[in-house]
Write a protein that holds these residues in place. Structure first.
Motif, short mmCIF file in Angstrom:
data_model
loop_
_atom_site.label_atom_id
_atom_site.label_comp_id
_atom_site.label_asym_id
_atom_site.label_seq_id
_atom_site.Cartn_x
_atom_site.Cartn_y
_atom_site.Cartn_z
N UNK A 4 -40.41 -23.44 -30.04
CA UNK A 4 -40.32 -22.66 -28.79
C UNK A 4 -40.07 -21.19 -29.14
N UNK A 5 -41.12 -20.45 -29.35
CA UNK A 5 -40.98 -19.04 -29.75
C UNK A 5 -40.84 -18.10 -28.58
N UNK A 6 -41.00 -18.62 -27.36
CA UNK A 6 -40.94 -17.71 -26.21
C UNK A 6 -39.51 -17.50 -25.72
N UNK A 7 -38.57 -18.39 -26.12
CA UNK A 7 -37.19 -18.28 -25.64
C UNK A 7 -36.48 -17.14 -26.35
N UNK A 8 -35.80 -16.31 -25.56
CA UNK A 8 -34.96 -15.22 -26.09
C UNK A 8 -33.52 -15.50 -25.67
N UNK A 9 -32.63 -15.59 -26.65
CA UNK A 9 -31.22 -15.87 -26.38
C UNK A 9 -30.41 -15.24 -27.50
N UNK A 10 -29.63 -14.20 -27.19
CA UNK A 10 -28.94 -13.47 -28.26
C UNK A 10 -27.72 -12.73 -27.72
N UNK A 11 -26.84 -12.36 -28.69
CA UNK A 11 -25.66 -11.56 -28.38
C UNK A 11 -25.83 -10.22 -29.09
N UNK A 12 -25.56 -9.13 -28.36
CA UNK A 12 -25.67 -7.78 -28.91
C UNK A 12 -24.31 -7.10 -28.85
N UNK A 13 -24.11 -6.18 -29.82
CA UNK A 13 -22.86 -5.41 -29.78
C UNK A 13 -22.99 -4.26 -28.80
N UNK A 14 -21.97 -3.43 -28.75
CA UNK A 14 -21.93 -2.35 -27.77
C UNK A 14 -22.98 -1.29 -28.02
N UNK A 15 -23.57 -1.25 -29.21
CA UNK A 15 -24.61 -0.26 -29.50
C UNK A 15 -26.01 -0.86 -29.40
N UNK A 16 -26.11 -2.08 -28.95
CA UNK A 16 -27.41 -2.69 -28.72
C UNK A 16 -28.02 -3.33 -29.93
#
Length: 445
Positions: free
Chosen positions: A75-87
């Motif tokens: 499933x390459x279409x799923x986007x799920x991530x955590x970013x820091x305060x600077x993106x």
């Protein structure tokens, strides 16, 4: 260049086929696109809500662990991530850096890494502590569906053109054949042949059939008028020949007579012959008048009152002729819109005929009968009657049962009665009275 009617019909059918296909494909494209986007929006928001709940329950480590298990294989279409305060991405499946401002965002569609090579993404941004949670999906599937529908649209345009041209040719041929049949009959009528009719299918009742029915009715009426005109011309010449010859002979004799009394008697014969000719011409005029009168001359009439008035006039005449005059009126007859003068004349013609042909000492009856949807005004006598085989001849203009035309009269009385009945959308009938004749004017209520 002016296009023919069939060519315009063909072009119209092509245009309608093209437009209908474009509208249909456009509708499918719009609904499919909206449905896919709606599904992505719902899944993205539900996933974001679930991750926020996990963060609130176990903190950032639990979120990172959940992200690791959330993406299915392939499933390459799923986007799920955590970013820091600077993106910058610290965990998950997403671009290494965000190309959109870090701010709480409901579902929206954008290019989050700023690269033209990637497709748009439907996503949401949620704050979790000092970090940011990204959930979303690439819209590659939507783009693929759009391209597929656009390809289908091009094929649909081509097919609609082909089918439209085919349908237009078939429709143009169908309309052309039907119109040519009508045109051929009209052309024949213009050349004097009023006997031809437009063929009408008994099981198909389309607009062409209704037009053909009206045209056939018009041609039938024209043919009948022309036949009657020829008959009137021939019969009028034949019937006028004898009285005009007698008129000329008696005029010559009156000029040569010296005796005043004999001359006066001869002049009386001249007046009688002149009256016969005048009655004949007057009757022809009355028939023509009854066939061309406008319906705005109709007035509301009580049939019972009209019949009773005529009976009062003819009762002493019948008694003087040795006949027992009887009046029978159904009082339930409703008021009707009638041409009072012409209908009165038709009824008096019926009575005059009965007085002329009824046996002396017999019974003459004037009757008004009311049925469910019509009334009948009839005169019954006990004379010799008319044989059933001769009744059609009696109703014709100048129809004389005396083939030698030796008896007085022109054969126009019953023709006038039938014309008046037809003017009122009714009919004129002759029936047996056993013995005698029943002459009946039937009018719709």
């Amino acid at each position: 260049m002016r296009l023919s009617v069939t060519a315009r019909i063909a072009l119209l059918s092509i245009a309608l086929a093209l437009v209908s296909n474009l509208v249909l494909v456009g509708f499918v494209w719009k609904r499919t696109d909206a449905a896919v986007i709606g599904t992505v929006r719902r899944e993205t928001i539900e996933q974001a809500d679930a991750m926020v709940e996990i963060y609130e329950a176990g903190g950032l480590p639990d979120v990172v662990e959940a992200i690791g298990h959330a993406r299915a294989a392939g499933d390459t279409s799923l986007l799920l991530a955590v970013f820091d305060a600077r993106g910058r991405r610290i965990a998950g499946f997403a671009p290494a850096a965000l190309g959109v401002p870090l701010a709480p965002s409901p579902f929206r569609i954008a290019d989050i890494d700023g690269s033209e090579a990637t497709s748009d993404i439907g996503f949401t941004l949620r704050p979790i502590g000092s970090h940011w949670l990204l959930t979303g999906r690439r819209l590659d599937l939507v783009e693929a569906e759009r391209h597929a529908i656009e390809g289908a649209l091009a094929v649909a345009i081509l097919l609609s053109l082909v089918l439209g041209i085919g349908a237009g040719l078939v429709l143009a041929r169908y309309v052309g054949v039907r119109l040519n049949r009508i045109a051929a009959v009209i052309a024949a009528a213009g050349e004097g042949d009023l006997s031809r009719r437009v063929p009408v299918a008994p099981t198909r009742r389309d607009a062409f059939d209704r037009l053909a029915d009206q045209l056939n009715l018009m041609l039938a009426k024209l043919e009948r008028v022309m036949v009657e005109l020829r008959l009137v011309t021939d019969s009028l010449a034949h019937d006028l020949r004898s009285p005009l010859t007698r008129l000329r002979t008696k005029t010559e004799q009156a000029v040569l007579i010296a005796d005043p009394h004999a001359r006066e008697a001869a002049l009386g014969g001249l007046l009688a012959e002149t009256d016969l000719v005048m009655r004949m011409l007057t009757m022809v005029i009355e028939i023509s008048r009854s066939e061309s009168v406008s319906r705005d001359r109709f007035i509301l009439v009580e049939p019972a009152d009209l019949v009773e008035e005529i009976a009062e006039l003819y009762e002493p005449v019948a008694e003087e002729a040795g006949l027992d005059f009887t009046l029978a009126i159904d009082p339930s007859a409703p008021p009707m819109s009638l041409h009072r003068e012409l209908l009165s004349q038709a009824i008096t013609n019926l009575i005059d005929n009965a007085l002329k042909h009824a046996a002396s000492g017999g019974v003459l009856t004037l009757r008004l009968v009311v049925h469910t949807h019509e009334i009948a005004i009839q005169v019954e006598d006990r004379g010799a009657g008319i044989a059933e085989a001769d009744r059609a001849q009696a109703l014709k203009r100048f129809g004389r049962l005396d083939a030698a035309r030796t008896t007085p009269g022109a054969g126009l009385g019953m023709a006038l009665i039938e014309a008046v009945a037809r003017l009122h959308n009714g009919r004129f009938e002759l029936a047996d009275n056993v013995p005698g004749l029943v002459a009946r004017i039937v009018l719709p209520i």
